[in-house]
Design a protein around this motif. Sequence first.
Motif, short mmCIF file in Angstrom:
data_model
loop_
_atom_site.label_atom_id
_atom_site.label_comp_id
_atom_site.label_asym_id
_atom_site.label_seq_id
_atom_site.Cartn_x
_atom_site.Cartn_y
_atom_site.Cartn_z
N ARG A 230 18.87 51.61 13.93
CA ARG A 230 18.87 52.52 12.78
C ARG A 230 17.44 52.86 12.34
O ARG A 230 17.12 54.02 12.09
CB ARG A 230 19.63 51.88 11.61
CG ARG A 230 19.56 52.69 10.32
CD ARG A 230 20.22 51.95 9.17
NE ARG A 230 19.64 50.63 8.97
CZ ARG A 230 18.47 50.43 8.35
NH1 ARG A 230 17.77 51.44 7.89
NH2 ARG A 230 18.01 49.19 8.18
N ASP B 236 21.58 46.52 15.51
CA ASP B 236 21.98 47.75 14.82
C ASP B 236 20.91 48.17 13.81
O ASP B 236 20.63 49.37 13.65
CB ASP B 236 23.31 47.56 14.11
CG ASP B 236 24.48 47.52 15.08
OD1 ASP B 236 24.30 47.99 16.23
OD2 ASP B 236 25.55 47.01 14.71
N GLU B 237 20.31 47.22 13.12
CA GLU B 237 19.26 47.54 12.15
C GLU B 237 18.02 48.08 12.85
O GLU B 237 17.39 49.02 12.36
CB GLU B 237 18.91 46.30 11.33
CG GLU B 237 20.01 45.86 10.37
CD GLU B 237 19.66 44.54 9.68
OE1 GLU B 237 20.24 44.27 8.61
OE2 GLU B 237 18.82 43.79 10.22
N ASN C 56 14.70 54.31 5.40
CA ASN C 56 15.56 53.82 6.49
C ASN C 56 14.77 53.26 7.66
O ASN C 56 15.35 52.60 8.52
CB ASN C 56 16.46 54.95 6.97
CG ASN C 56 17.54 55.31 5.97
OD1 ASN C 56 17.93 54.48 5.15
ND2 ASN C 56 18.02 56.54 6.03
#
Length: 250
Positions: free
Chosen positions: A64, A60-61, A48
């Motif tokens: 994350r 958002d990536e 991740n």
Amino acid sequence: MLVVAILLHPLQLPLVRLLEGYWPVRVSAITAYGVRRQNRHRARLSANTALAGGTAPTPDEVRRAGLAMVALRQTFPSEVALTRPTRLGNALAAAEDRAGRSYGWDAPVAWPRLYPLLGEPVRAMVDNRRDILDATVRLSVTGLLCGLASVLLLAPTGWWVLLSAAPLVIARLAYGTAVAAAIAYGESLRAAFDLHRFELYGALRVELPATRDEERTVNAQLCDFWRQGRDLGQTYVHPAGPGAGPGPGP
């Protein structure tokens, strides 16, 4: 539960070690299974942290990946070989492995020397988080033992045996809190090294390093001396004052 908690209080350190996953060799198969399970979780977190290639990552990536990286650093040591079979063991292993590591310190070796030099705010933070960790570990083990005892005692009573779920739920919740407390404790250890590591040099009468590379070299030598008794080959630097002055020393 109160009686069991009182009886377990002198066994605080063995209880923490037990929940960390330092188990006897005769249950090595269980230990190996736990390590494999934890490594799978590590692999998912590591995956991740990667950003998709070829295109610009979205906010958002990036967020994350950043959160996954923080979780990976807080809950796992830097080397796969150091993985423990439990979540608590890995959180504490990460704390020991990463505190002071960027400065060349071996935290388990240097910490007993640094702790007496901490300022009151940092010492209070470290002590408070360690006390919470110890208390939640003791509550978790207490709930587990009382829950198992309740199952045996209430087994002949029919539906009353369901009451044994109460201490087992407490044990599970307390264990999750212990893991969170271990992460917070690790953060306080890193802060202690960040803020007070230079005070060690004065207490040891060692000259302050001028660069980050020199700092890492000196710290590695000190840890080797404390761990293995290797000769430092350094000269002491004493504070100025009547009768004080630098003198040769190992």
